[in-house]
Scaffold this active site. Structure first.
Site, PDB file in Angstrom:
ATOM      1  N   SER A  51      -6.821  -0.835   7.638  1.00  0.00           N
ATOM      2  CA  SER A  51      -7.964  -1.494   7.010  1.00  0.00           C
ATOM      3  C   SER A  51      -9.125  -1.658   7.978  1.00  0.00           C
ATOM      4  CB  SER A  51      -7.572  -2.901   6.553  1.00  0.00           C
ATOM      5  OG  SER A  51      -6.525  -2.847   5.636  1.00  0.00           O
ATOM      6  N   ASP A 106      10.640   3.421   5.515  1.00  0.00           N
ATOM      7  CA  ASP A 106      10.421   2.056   6.012  1.00  0.00           C
ATOM      8  C   ASP A 106      11.578   1.708   6.941  1.00  0.00           C
ATOM      9  OD1 ASP A 106       9.696  -0.810   6.241  1.00  0.00           O
ATOM     10  OD2 ASP A 106       8.444  -0.443   4.491  1.00  0.00           O
ATOM     11  N   MET A 143       0.816  -1.216   0.000  1.00  0.00           N
ATOM     12  CA  MET A 143       0.000   0.000   0.000  1.00  0.00           C
ATOM     13  C   MET A 143       0.851   1.268   0.000  1.00  0.00           C
ATOM     14  SD  MET A 143      -2.933  -1.202  -0.326  1.00  0.00           S
ATOM     15  CE  MET A 143      -3.952   0.238  -0.160  1.00  0.00           C
ATOM     16  N   GLU A 196     -11.773   5.610   1.119  1.00  0.00           N
ATOM     17  CA  GLU A 196     -12.690   5.871   2.233  1.00  0.00           C
ATOM     18  C   GLU A 196     -12.020   6.921   3.135  1.00  0.00           C
ATOM     19  OE1 GLU A 196     -15.222   1.880   3.241  1.00  0.00           O
ATOM     20  OE2 GLU A 196     -13.105   1.770   3.750  1.00  0.00           O
ATOM     21  N   ASN A 198     -14.461  -3.053   3.917  1.00  0.00           N
ATOM     22  CA  ASN A 198     -13.916  -4.274   4.530  1.00  0.00           C
ATOM     23  C   ASN A 198     -14.903  -4.961   5.462  1.00  0.00           C
ATOM     24  OD1 ASN A 198     -11.575  -4.283   3.131  1.00  0.00           O
ATOM     25  ND2 ASN A 198     -10.378  -3.223   4.689  1.00  0.00           N
ATOM     26  N   HIS A 228      -8.333   5.533   3.628  1.00  0.00           N
ATOM     27  CA  HIS A 228      -8.230   4.110   3.303  1.00  0.00           C
ATOM     28  C   HIS A 228      -8.251   3.902   1.794  1.00  0.00           C
ATOM     29  CE1 HIS A 228      -9.971  -0.179   3.539  1.00  0.00           C
ATOM     30  NE2 HIS A 228      -8.665  -0.209   3.629  1.00  0.00           N
ATOM     31  N   THR A 250       2.462  -2.134   8.697  1.00  0.00           N
ATOM     32  CA  THR A 250       1.770  -3.403   9.002  1.00  0.00           C
ATOM     33  C   THR A 250       0.538  -3.185   9.896  1.00  0.00           C
ATOM     34  OG1 THR A 250       4.011  -4.288   8.952  1.00  0.00           O
ATOM     35  CG2 THR A 250       2.307  -5.749   9.824  1.00  0.00           C
ATOM     36  N   GLU A 251      -0.513  -3.984   9.619  1.00  0.00           N
ATOM     37  CA  GLU A 251      -1.789  -3.839  10.357  1.00  0.00           C
ATOM     38  C   GLU A 251      -1.664  -4.402  11.770  1.00  0.00           C
ATOM     39  OE1 GLU A 251      -4.242  -2.106   9.358  1.00  0.00           O
ATOM     40  OE2 GLU A 251      -6.150  -2.893  10.007  1.00  0.00           O
TER      41      GLU A 251
HETATM   42  P1  NAD Z   1       2.827  -4.866   3.669  1.00  0.00           P
HETATM   43  O1  NAD Z   1       3.149  -6.015   4.548  1.00  0.00           O
HETATM   44  O2  NAD Z   1       2.911  -5.035   2.185  1.00  0.00           O
HETATM   45  O3  NAD Z   1       3.761  -3.601   4.036  1.00  0.00           O
HETATM   46  C1  NAD Z   1       3.905  -3.129   5.338  1.00  0.00           C
HETATM   47  C2  NAD Z   1       5.213  -2.351   5.395  1.00  0.00           C
HETATM   48  O4  NAD Z   1       5.297  -1.690   6.662  1.00  0.00           O
HETATM   49  C3  NAD Z   1       6.447  -3.255   5.262  1.00  0.00           C
HETATM   50  O5  NAD Z   1       7.273  -2.775   4.221  1.00  0.00           O
HETATM   51  C4  NAD Z   1       7.107  -3.110   6.635  1.00  0.00           C
HETATM   52  O6  NAD Z   1       8.525  -3.189   6.589  1.00  0.00           O
HETATM   53  C5  NAD Z   1       6.652  -1.706   7.035  1.00  0.00           C
HETATM   54  N1  NAD Z   1       6.814  -1.447   8.454  1.00  0.00           N
HETATM   55  C6  NAD Z   1       6.610  -2.277   9.512  1.00  0.00           C
HETATM   56  N2  NAD Z   1       6.944  -1.653  10.662  1.00  0.00           N
HETATM   57  C7  NAD Z   1       7.342  -0.393  10.324  1.00  0.00           C
HETATM   58  C8  NAD Z   1       7.827   0.714  11.072  1.00  0.00           C
HETATM   59  N3  NAD Z   1       7.951   0.665  12.391  1.00  0.00           N
HETATM   60  N4  NAD Z   1       8.145   1.829  10.395  1.00  0.00           N
HETATM   61  C9  NAD Z   1       8.041   1.899   9.049  1.00  0.00           C
HETATM   62  N5  NAD Z   1       7.608   0.875   8.283  1.00  0.00           N
HETATM   63  C10 NAD Z   1       7.264  -0.253   8.922  1.00  0.00           C
HETATM   64  O7  NAD Z   1       1.386  -4.369   4.122  1.00  0.00           O
HETATM   65  P2  NAD Z   1       0.300  -3.559   3.250  1.00  0.00           P
HETATM   66  O8  NAD Z   1      -0.571  -4.518   2.567  1.00  0.00           O
HETATM   67  O9  NAD Z   1       1.018  -2.486   2.481  1.00  0.00           O
HETATM   68  O10 NAD Z   1      -0.562  -2.913   4.417  1.00  0.00           O
HETATM   69  C11 NAD Z   1      -0.200  -1.679   5.016  1.00  0.00           C
HETATM   70  C12 NAD Z   1      -1.417  -1.070   5.672  1.00  0.00           C
HETATM   71  O11 NAD Z   1      -2.410  -0.833   4.664  1.00  0.00           O
HETATM   72  C13 NAD Z   1      -2.083  -1.976   6.708  1.00  0.00           C
HETATM   73  O12 NAD Z   1      -2.623  -1.175   7.736  1.00  0.00           O
HETATM   74  C14 NAD Z   1      -3.186  -2.653   5.905  1.00  0.00           C
HETATM   75  O13 NAD Z   1      -4.247  -3.088   6.714  1.00  0.00           O
HETATM   76  C15 NAD Z   1      -3.618  -1.494   5.022  1.00  0.00           C
HETATM   77  N6  NAD Z   1      -4.303  -1.862   3.772  1.00  0.00           N
HETATM   78  C16 NAD Z   1      -3.927  -2.963   3.061  1.00  0.00           C
HETATM   79  C17 NAD Z   1      -4.590  -3.273   1.877  1.00  0.00           C
HETATM   80  C18 NAD Z   1      -4.175  -4.466   1.046  1.00  0.00           C
HETATM   81  O14 NAD Z   1      -4.945  -4.859   0.147  1.00  0.00           O
HETATM   82  N7  NAD Z   1      -3.018  -5.055   1.263  1.00  0.00           N
HETATM   83  C19 NAD Z   1      -5.621  -2.461   1.417  1.00  0.00           C
HETATM   84  C20 NAD Z   1      -5.964  -1.323   2.158  1.00  0.00           C
HETATM   85  C21 NAD Z   1      -5.301  -1.037   3.337  1.00  0.00           C
END
Ligand code: NAD
Length: 284
Positions: free
Chosen positions: A119, A33, A14, A152, A190, A140, A91-92
């Site tokens: 999410s 990151d 994301m 959203e 969601n 979102h 990360t979520e």
């Molecule tokens: P992902 O696992 O692809 O990426 C998460 C990233 O966060 C990783 O690169 C990780 O290294 C980084 N991270 C972890 N701890 C950190 C920190 N302390 N500081 C900086 N970076 C850090 O996850 P994603 O799918 O990109 O999800 C990210 C957010 O977006 C979550 O809250 C998820 O719920 C939300 N989201 C995901 C989707 C989806 O379809 N994947 C859709 C909408 C929203």
């Protein structure tokens, strides 16, 4: 309150997608990151996605280079201090997000809007980690961000109108359609989508049909463009599980119980496309 520079925490699926959407709209972004490998993966994802646009003839190499040049990367939260908006897309995990938000609060200048791409986690609850919850909002985006039209915009209990208006205007500048949503676990999309995917996983676990047949059923029978299991692979099984856990924990209703097969696949590291294996295999 105009937003001209955006900071993004998390360079994953994301974070890199939001960075790309901003860069395509002419907005400079700094993507942060935990280490260089993670930011490099984010830049690689953006480059790959823009390469596809070049191949399709949507943009040329010069435009692609301009867009990539708008994305700066860092491993230091301090480097986001000058941004008008900081979007948390890590990360979520609630505890992690609260820690990140407290760090962001310490370096952001007064007036900076802080948003989260969570999410499912309560915006009001995350806002409590900040000095000024009026400047905090849920933004979102949907996956893949450069393609999906919806954002959203979730208002926490104390989010100000000014904050909502500023991020709504930004979403429109990115070419998205924002919808205003009341704060509640899983928000609107969601709340509906993730239980549907979870039910598909129950159907697979119970042997009602194969993954391919379940997906074909929902595509052909409900006119969905993608089946629920293939969509879960795209979203990430860990993200789907995290959302179901939040829904289950918040509403305390057994209809949100995560499918045991989902938990088991996450335990096995089968997270979908991002690990090469989920309900389908993406290993080349
Ligand atoms: P992902 O696992 O692809 O990426 C998460 C990233 O966060 C990783 O690169 C990780 O290294 C980084 N991270 C972890 N701890 C950190 C920190 N302390 N500081 C900086 N970076 C850090 O996850 P994603 O799918 O990109 O999800 C990210 C957010 O977006 C979550 O809250 C998820 O719920 C939300 N989201 C995901 C989707 C989806 O379809 N994947 C859709 C909408 C929203």
């Amino acid at each position: 309150m105009a937003i001209d520079t955006v900071g993004i925490i998390g360079a994953g699926t994301m974070g890199s997608g939001i960075a790309q959407a901003c860069a395509q709209a002419g907005i400079g972004v700094t993507m942060q990151d935990i280490d260089d490998a993670a930011t490099a993966r984010g830049v690689k994802a953006i480059t790959g996605s823009l390469d596809r646009l070049v191949r399709k003839g949507t943009i040329d190499e010069a435009k692609k280079a301009e867009m990539i040049a708008r994305v700066r990367t860092t491993t230091r939260t301090d480097d986001l201090g000058a941004c008008d908006l900081i979007v948390e897309a890590a990360t979520e995990n609630e505890t992690l997000k609260e820690r990140i938000l407290r760090n962001v609060d310490a370096i952001a200048r007064p007036g900076t809007i802080i948003a989260t791409n969570t999410s499912s986690i309560s915006i009001t609850k995350l806002a409590a980690a900040l000095k000024d919850p009026q400047r905090f909002v849920g933004m979102h985006f949907f996956n893949p961000v450069p393609v999906m039209a919806l954002v959203e915009i979730i208002r926490g209990l104390r989010t100000s109108d000014e904050t909502v208006n500023a991020v709504t205007a930004l979403a429109q500048r990115l070419g998205k359609t924002p919808i205003g949503v009341k704060n509640s676990a899983g928000f609107v999309v969601n709340r509906i989508l993730c239980p549907m995917i979870n039910e598909a996983i129950f159907a697979l676990q119970e042997g009602l049909a194969s993954a391919e047949e379940i997906d074909a059923g929902m595509k052909l029978g409900c006119n969905h463009p993608i089946g629920p299991l293939a969509l879960c692979d795209l979203i990430g099984l860990d993200v789907e599980l995290a959302v179901m856990q939040v829904l289950y924990g918040t509403f305390n209703d057994p209809k949100y119980r995560p499918a045991p097969l989902l938990q088991e696949m996450v335990d096995a590291g089968m997270l979908g496309r991002k690990t090469g294996r989920g309900f389908y295999s993406y290993e080349k």
